[in-house]
Write an enzyme that holds these catalytic residues in place. Structure first.
Site, PDB file in Angstrom:
ATOM      1  CG  ASP A 132      -2.007  -0.896   1.108  1.00 57.03           C
ATOM      2  OD1 ASP A 132      -2.506  -1.209  -0.117  1.00 57.03           O
ATOM      3  OD2 ASP A 132      -2.737  -1.195   2.206  1.00 57.03           O
ATOM      4  CE1 TYR A 383     -10.092  -0.727  -0.207  1.00 58.25           C
ATOM      5  CE2 TYR A 383      -9.445   1.800  -0.440  1.00 58.25           C
ATOM      6  CZ  TYR A 383      -9.223   0.398   0.468  1.00 58.25           C
ATOM      7  OH  TYR A 383      -8.458   0.223   1.340  1.00 58.25           O
TER       8      TYR A 383
END
Length: 450
Positions: A132, A383
């Site tokens: 990330d 997402y």
């Protein structure tokens, strides 16, 4: 003819040729001299050709202040707005490895923003991009619906967490980068650094991964600092022309806010967020332009997070069953009703659907009246988040609600060396729509993975 006569003859011919050449040169000189005399004595004689001068004036695009005072448009369903097919195209084209794409619109255009990994698909630098936070991640943007590539993308900020929005005059971008124990958010307005926000808890400062919200020239965003699996700290920031003018820390014990999806509605801001600690329903915060706020959880028994339990009895506080972990998502509030976007799977980031619960904002039952399929449960999603099209863009007298869905491919679920995603988006309409499945559709693995 004897040899002497030949020599005399050849010499005579050469002399004649030389005299003729000399006379031609003298004639040429006289011609040029006469022409010069004529131009000197007739200075006002028109030129033999017409000369035109073109004057160009640069006109700037008109600027407006996006008011954000309208209510959400009444809608009956969702029409597909864009699909970039970036993973499919990236098997042979120069396409960025990305995650966390989101869409934001000005009064003139909509753009897709995304966090790159400093690498292209099907290239050696795509190895390990499941991570990330790295110093190679940057926020970039491209026209909505286009695959993000080096040829159509604009650099915005160095960031592994980000947000962006347009106030009607310029783009505001928020890019967070740096170490986990001391990251800094860099604010830019019209591409110029205007302010910074330092991590106040020194524990992975992070923001929305979707658009901020602008009302009457002020833009608003929500940030989190602190643990991802217990009580953390949450702040709302009011930003004008790229500078923080006010902030407030939420008094929200037993709440967990991450990756909020925010939108303006009738001059106020509503944010629907991710509870990564202990809620399988989504927390919300709404506030006015003075940052006076209210907090709660969506009460519906139609749960919006993933993982989550099967639909049942909801709660206006956190529903703890299967409440740990989560995924970024969104909802749109209409009075006591709510449009809920969620994965079809209760345990993984796969499938996607939109559900209308006419009393789900305030009531705890699991009944609903509409469902629209977006992605089949057999295909990957990821997402999702909200964005708004202002009346200044659409010509409507209301705020058009829209959403995007990230379609994650690669690691950790597939046998590749990389992780990336494409995206689709939909906008609310009050006319005919259709449910279907619009998956990523890329055939994996790629050459680099074999």
């Amino acid at each position: 003819m004897n040899p002497n006569q030949k020599i005399i003859t050849i010499g005579s011919i050469c002399m004649v040729v030389g005299i003729i050449s000399l006379m031609l040169q003298i004639g040429n000189i006289i011609s040029v001299w006469v022409s010069h005399i004529i131009q000197t004595w007739h200075p006002n004689q028109p030129e033999p050709c017409n000369q035109s001068i073109n004057f160009y004036t640069e006109q700037a695009a008109a600027s407006v202040t996006l008011a954000g005072n309208s209510s959400l448009c009444p809608i009956s369903g969702w029409a597909i707005y864009s699909k970039d097919n970036s993973i499919r195209i990236g098997s042979k084209g120069d396409v960025f490895v990305i995650r966390e794409p989101f869409i934001s619109c000005s009064h003139l255009e909509c753009r897709t923003f995304f966090l790159t990994q400093g690498a292209l698909l099907n290239d050696k630098h795509s190895n390990g991009t499941v991570k990330d936070r790295s110093p190679y991640r940057t926020l970039m943007s491209c026209p909505v619906g286009e695959a993000p590539s080096p040829y159509n993308s604009r650099f915005e900020s160095v960031a592994w967490s980000a947000s962006a929005c347009h106030d009607g005059i310029s783009w505001l971008t928020i890019g967070i980068s740096g170490p986990d124990n001391g990251a800094v958010a860099v604010l830019k307005y019209n591409g110029i650094i205007t302010d910074t926000i330092k991590s106040w808890r020194n524990n992975i400062l992070r923001t929305q991964e979707s658009e901020c919200a602008c009302v009457n020239g002020s833009c608003f965003t929500v940030m989190t600092d602190g643990p991802s699996n217990e009580q953390a700290s949450y702040k709302i920031f009011k930003i004008e022309k790229g500078r923080v003018v006010k902030s407030v820390e939420l008094n929200a014990p037993n709440y967990h806010y991450e990756e909020c999806s925010c939108y303006p509605d009738a001059g106020e801001i509503t944010c629907v967020c991710r509870d990564n600690w202990h809620g399988s329903n989504r927390p919300w915060v709404s506030f006015n332009q003075n940052l006076e706020y209210q907090i709660g959880y969506i009460c519906s028994g139609v749960f919006g997070d993933s993982p989550r339990p099967n639909d049942g009895t909801g709660s206006c506080g956190p529903v703890s069953l299967n409440g740990a972990y989560g995924v970024k998502g969104f909802s749109f509030k209409y009075g006591n009703g709510v449009w809920i976007g969620r994965t079809k799977s209760t345990s993984s980031r796969s499938g996607f659907e939109m559900i209308w619960d006419p009393n789900g904002w305030t009531e705890t039952d699991s009944s609903f009246s509409l469902k629209q399929d977006i992605i089949a449960i057999t295909d990957w999603s990821g997402y999702s988040g909200s964005f708004i099209q202002h009346p200044e863009l659409t010509g409507l007298n209301c705020m058009r609600p829209c959403f995007w869905v990230e379609l994650i491919r690669g690691r950790p679920k597939e046998k590749t060396i990389w992780t990336s995603g494409s995206s689709i988006s939909f906008c609310g309409v009050n006319s005919d729509t259709v449910g279907w499945s619009w998956p990523d559709g890329a055939d994996l693995p790629f050459t680099i993975d074999k």
